[in-house]
Design a protein around this motif. Structure first.
Motif, mmCIF file in Angstrom:
data_model
loop_
_atom_site.group_PDB
_atom_site.id
_atom_site.type_symbol
_atom_site.label_atom_id
_atom_site.label_comp_id
_atom_site.label_asym_id
_atom_site.label_seq_id
_atom_site.Cartn_x
_atom_site.Cartn_y
_atom_site.Cartn_z
ATOM 1 N N ALA A 1 0.854 -1.195 0.000
ATOM 2 C CA ALA A 1 0.000 0.000 0.000
ATOM 3 C C ALA A 1 0.882 1.235 0.000
ATOM 4 O O ALA A 1 1.889 1.292 0.716
ATOM 5 C CB ALA A 1 -0.911 0.002 1.216
ATOM 6 N N SER B 1 -0.136 4.229 1.007
ATOM 7 C CA SER B 1 -0.505 4.984 2.200
ATOM 8 C C SER B 1 -1.181 4.034 3.168
ATOM 9 O O SER B 1 -1.783 3.022 2.760
ATOM 10 C CB SER B 1 -1.447 6.131 1.834
ATOM 11 N N THR B 2 -1.095 4.343 4.483
ATOM 12 C CA THR B 2 -1.659 3.422 5.481
ATOM 13 C C THR B 2 -2.758 4.063 6.314
ATOM 14 O O THR B 2 -3.224 3.466 7.275
ATOM 15 C CB THR B 2 -0.540 2.920 6.411
ATOM 16 N N SER C 1 -7.078 4.221 2.700
ATOM 17 C CA SER C 1 -5.971 3.830 1.819
ATOM 18 C C SER C 1 -6.236 2.429 1.281
ATOM 19 O O SER C 1 -6.881 1.594 1.935
ATOM 20 C CB SER C 1 -4.647 3.869 2.575
ATOM 21 N N LYS D 1 -8.262 -2.727 2.265
ATOM 22 C CA LYS D 1 -8.535 -1.312 2.487
ATOM 23 C C LYS D 1 -8.421 -1.004 3.963
ATOM 24 O O LYS D 1 -8.813 -1.802 4.811
ATOM 25 C CB LYS D 1 -9.950 -0.982 1.993
#
Length: 979
Positions: A535, A537-538, A542, A562
């Motif tokens: 990913a 972004s966390t 995200s 997600k």
């Protein structure tokens, strides 16, 4: 007399005539000799006689002769041959007077005649005797008989009247007090009835009869006056009379203390000899209720004459006098007590300077005094007292104490304090923490014992709303004043930095301080077994992407993850699975076929194979992607893509198709169609199928009995190009159909290889998968529009696409009976089997040949023993013993073609008189051996209750056994069978 003459006439001898002549008498057979006897003879006959020669003479009508031994005339008389001549009394003479010996003649000459007597000296005079009680009346005197003479053919009596009349007793002697009923007359046998006048009674019989002596018997009675005897006893009184005979009068009077009640106190001697009682009675005098006694009560158990009682003073009064007793006197009044009751007095109550006493009602018994305290004081005790029967005030006289207002009053959100709490004391008030006082703060204890005030109030402090945050929600529903709590929560994807609640303090500030909201961070994406998730972004919302490592493939709906509002990554809808083939391979070598459009020869199904409850024994595979559960050829190469098209295409066949289209396997070295027929001999292969069915259906007791497998490998659609293998790399198809059953439940399994499933069917050729129902309707599962979903989805395991399972079970009664049969055998294979074995020792065996059975009188033919035996058993006859033996066994024997057979499915066994056993065996036979069922487990039933056989039969069995005294008793046997 006629009977006597008939007896005389019987027995005329044919030799009488000659015997009479030999004796010197005329021969009467010669009618000319009758003139010697006399004129007017009509007939003469010889009659039998033991010691003489005799003849009977019949006179002409109107003539008679005299019969000596009867002393009367008759139209027939006898003659005897004596000393050479016929001797008789008289010849036939003219009748002068009628025969008076006939009763009818008597009536002509007089009534009431008892008998007629002929005088021996004269035939013209007779004596007539009257009946008893009758007398003959002459000119001068009467007697009981009179003379009758025959004059010119008529009997004439000497008496004037010529008859007998009844004797007369005359009227009875008179009695002035007696009534005589002589309505029946006073002559012989008449009855007179006697009765007396009222008040008199008969001395003698009440009837008399006139006798033949002209006297009344019994003698005529007399009447005497009735006597009532001494006057009767009278309850509580006395009756006196100077005379006691009929119509005498007496008087009655009551005893002392009693009085007469009624209309008349006199008595009278009545006509029936009893006294008329007084019209009234003596009743004891009653003084009524006890007398009124001022201020007291008199009590007695009785109120009648001489009753006594006691009087007592009412509560609060005391007796003054000599005697308190009372008595009911003879005059009906009470003697009252000698004394009276006086009321008690309590005096004035003790004084108290702070109390006022109201004694206006007095101070005697039941008087009431009211107590009142001065202002600021209160009673310690009751406010009233009453004067009791003990001359004391109760409740006790109270005291007055100063009033105490108690604890100072509570102030809303404040406190009041006072050093003293009695009447006229003063105190001060203040607010609690978080509140402010507004108004007067003093309080005072009033005369009514309550505090005045305070006049001020305490108002709560307010912190107002917290400072706003766009990502935070503040819940101020509880308010914003002192000690109110506000709850803080962040919007989805955010979390609080600080406490989630704050309280309004006494300083009008929120503590702890109001928090802030920051966005949530899910951290690194989750680990994926045999794969990786990445990913960029966390934070909240995200997205992460996942992929499988080499050798694994992702199975599921979504390989992405997600960051959720709860701060965690959404779980993956799938997993990385090793690439296991969907098509099941087997250790057993199947039969391989190649070709195009071929319908193969039939295969035998080794065990029972139910499909929707109907059993099939053959199936035929086709190269074009289907199998058929029958043996007829199927001419259509391709199926239909709608249920109606499918039904038209199968031509009334049962077709199961994983994919029915134009399939070609020619010239493909490693391709074709493999057929497997698997049974319990192929244990390893059967277990592969069995484990998967159990897993998908939760049928943990599913045990495969037979499996039919058709596997198409590396085949392609039909192509006009040669050789066919050129298309394998571009269009290939590998699929499998498995039909599997345990004898009751049946399933279809379709397996589609995910790697080998990339065909492009021709536009003119239909493509369909599905299966056929018994009514030839179809369940079409896919068509050319969606058949590619067969390798993308599954109805048993979404993580394992390409596998499909369908239930084609229909459980019939026959199937259920098989299950119940096995339960019956399991429950009874030992207990019941042993019991039947013991009983059959005493059973007469069946003869082996029907001809011997026909000679056994103990059996009768009964073919209905085997109901519905069908065509197979049309040559079967059955026999049954017509009675239960002393051992409780009824024997049954069935012959096929005149020979006893026990191995065919319809064989029967003996019945037992024991109702429990008979019912149990009947149910077990129906479940295991009924001709309407499969009879699959009939041999197991016959192990428990074996069919009749003739192995023990001998000709001596035809001889009836003598009754035995030691016959075994048939006990009731209870067998627990799970139904």
């Amino acid at each position: 007399m006629s009977a006597f003459l008939v007896a005389i006439y019987i027995g005329v001898f044919c030799s009488a005539s000659s015997n009479a002549e030999n004796n010197g008498c005329l021969d009467l057979d010669n009618h000319t000799n009758w003139q010697a006897i006399g004129p007017h003879i009509q007939e003469i006959k010889y009659v039998r006689s033991s010691n003489r020669f005799r003849a009977s003479v019949q006179c002409e009508p109107g003539y008679q002769g005299f019969v000596l031994f009867q002393q009367k005339y008759s139209n027939r008389f006898p003659m005897d041959c004596i000393n050479g001549s016929w001797t008789f009394a008289s010849p036939c003479m003219e009748v002068v007077c009628p025969d008076i010996s006939n009763n009818d003649t008597w009536k002509t000459n007089g009534e009431n005649i008892q008998r007629i007597e002929y005088l021996p000296s004269s035939l013209s005079t007779v004596t007539a005797h009257c009946l008893n009680g009758y007398e003959a009346i002459s000119h001068n005197s009467s007697n009981d008989h009179f003379s009758v003479k025959c004059e010119q053919g008529v009997w004439v009596a000497e008496v004037a009247e010529g008859a007998c009349q009844k004797k007369d007793c005359g009227n009875p002697l008179p009695d002035p007090n007696r009534r005589d009923d002589i309505s029946n007359g006073t002559v012989y046998l008449s009855t007179v009835f006697f009765s007396c006048n009222d008040g008199y009674e008969l001395v003698g019989a009440n009837t008399s009869l006139c006798t033949d002596l002209s006297k009344w018997r019994p003698e005529v009675p007399r009447c005497k006056i009735k006597d009532c005897g001494p006057p009767l006893d009278w309850a509580h009184g006395t009756c006196i009379a100077t005379n006691t005979t009929y119509q005498s009068i007496g008087l009655c009077s009551c005893n002392t203390g009693y009085t007469f009640t009624g209309r008349n106190n006199s008595i009278e001697c009545l006509a029936n000899g009893s006294w008329r009682v007084p019209d009234g009675n003596c009743t004891i005098k009653n003084c009524g209720p006890p007398p009124y006694w001022a201020y007291g009560t008199c009590i007695t158990t009785k109120t009648t004459y001489q009753s006594t009682g006691r009087c007592s003073c009412n509560t609060g009064y005391t007796f003054t006098g000599r005697n308190t007793s009372i008595e009911c006197l003879a005059n009906g009044s009470w003697r009252v007590p000698d004394g009276n009751c006086t009321i008690k007095n309590c005096g004035n109550p003790l004084a108290d300077p702070h109390r006022h006493d109201d004694t206006s009602n007095g101070t005697v018994f039941l008087s009431t005094v009211t107590f009142l305290c001065n202002d600021g004081y209160e009673l310690v005790g009751a406010n009233t007292s009453g004067c009791t029967e003990l001359s004391k005030w109760r409740p006790e006289v109270p005291n007055c104490k100063i009033k105490d207002c108690g604890h100072p009053p509570d102030l809303a959100y404040g406190t009041c304090i006072a050093t003293n709490t009695t009447f006229q004391s003063i105190g001060l008030c203040s607010c609690i923490t978080g509140y402010t006082l507004t108004g007067q703060n003093s309080i005072e204890c009033l005369a009514n014992g309550s505090w005045r005030g305070p006049d001020g109030i305490c108002t709560i402090k307010n912190c107002e709303n917290p400072i706003a945050d766009p990502n935070r929600h503040d819940d101020t529903s509880n308010g914003t004043v002192y000690l109110s709590t506000v709850t803080f929560s962040c919007h989805d994807g955010y979390e609080l930095v600080g406490a989630n609640t704050s309280i309004c303090t006494a300083l009008s500030t929120w503590r702890p301080e109001v928090p802030n909201c920051k966005i949530k961070d899910c951290g690194p994406p989750p680990d994926l077994a045999h794969g990786t998730c990445i990913a960029t972004s966390t934070t909240f919302r995200s997205i992460g992407r996942c992929s499988c490592t080499t050798g694994y493939h992702f199975t599921g709906r979504n390989s992405s993850t997600k960051c959720l509002s709860n701060g965690s990554w959404r779980g993956l809808d799938g997993s990385c699975a090793i690439k296991e083939p969907v098509i099941i391979s087997f250790e057993t070598n199947g039969t391989r076929f190649n070709g195009d459009n071929n319908i193969l020869d039939t295969f035998q199904i080794p065990n029972r194979f139910p499909y929707f409850g109907t059993y099939y024994t053959l199936f035929r595979p086709s190269m074009n992607g289907f199998i058929a559960l029958d043996f007829q050829p199927l001419y259509n190469q391709y199926g239909g893509e709608t249920p109606s098209e499918w039904t038209a295409a199968i031509q009334k066949h049962i077709v199961i198709a994983p994919l029915w289209t134009d399939i070609d396997s020619r010239n493909i070295s490693n391709g074709g169609l493999w057929i497997h027929v698997l049974t319990d001999r192929d244990k390893a292969d059967v277990l592969k199928i069995q484990d998967r069915v159990r897993q998908y259906t939760n049928q943990t007791e599913f045990n495969v009995s037979v499996a039919l497998v058709a596997t198409w490998k590396h085949v392609t659609v039909h192509s006009p190009y040669e050789p066919g293998y050129e298309l394998v790399n571009h269009q290939n198809l590998s699929m499998q159909v498995i039909l599997v059953t345990d004898g009751m439940f049946t399933y279809i399994m379709f397996n589609y290889d995910r790697e080998q499933f990339s065909i492009r069917p021709l536009p003119e050729v239909s493509v369909a998968s599905g299966y056929t129902h018994l009514d030839y309707s179809a369940s079409v599962l896919s068509t050319r529009n969606n058949f590619t979903n067969l390798i993308k989805e599954s109805n048993v395991n979404p993580a394992f696409p390409g596998r499909w399972l369908y239930n084609v079970t229909a459980i019939t009664v026959s199937m259920l009976n098989e299950t119940r049969c096995l339960q019956f055998v399991m429950a009874n294979n030992y207990t019941l089997k042993s019991w039947i074995t013991e009983q059959l020792v005493y059973a007469l065996p069946c003869p082996c040949q029907e001809v011997l059975m026909l000679e056994d009188y103990m059996f009768t033919r009964k073919d209905e023993i085997l109901p519905g035996i069908g065509t197979k058993f049309t040559h079967t006859t059955c026999y049954e013993s017509w009675f239960f033996s002393v051992y409780g066994i009824k024997q049954r024997c069935c012959y096929m073609f005149s020979k006893l057979e026990s191995q065919y499915p319809g064989a029967v066994a003996a019945e037992f008189e024991n109702s429990t056993i008979a019912s149990l065996l009947h149910e077990g036979y129906y479940q295991c051996c009924s001709p309407e069922g499969s009879q699959k487990y009939c041999h197991l039933y016959q192990q428990i209750n074996p069919p009749d056989d003739c192995s023990r039969y001998t000709i001596s069995d035809e001889i009836q056994m003598a009754d035995k005294k030691d016959c075994p008793k048939i006990e009731d046997l209870s067998v627990d069978v799970e139904k």
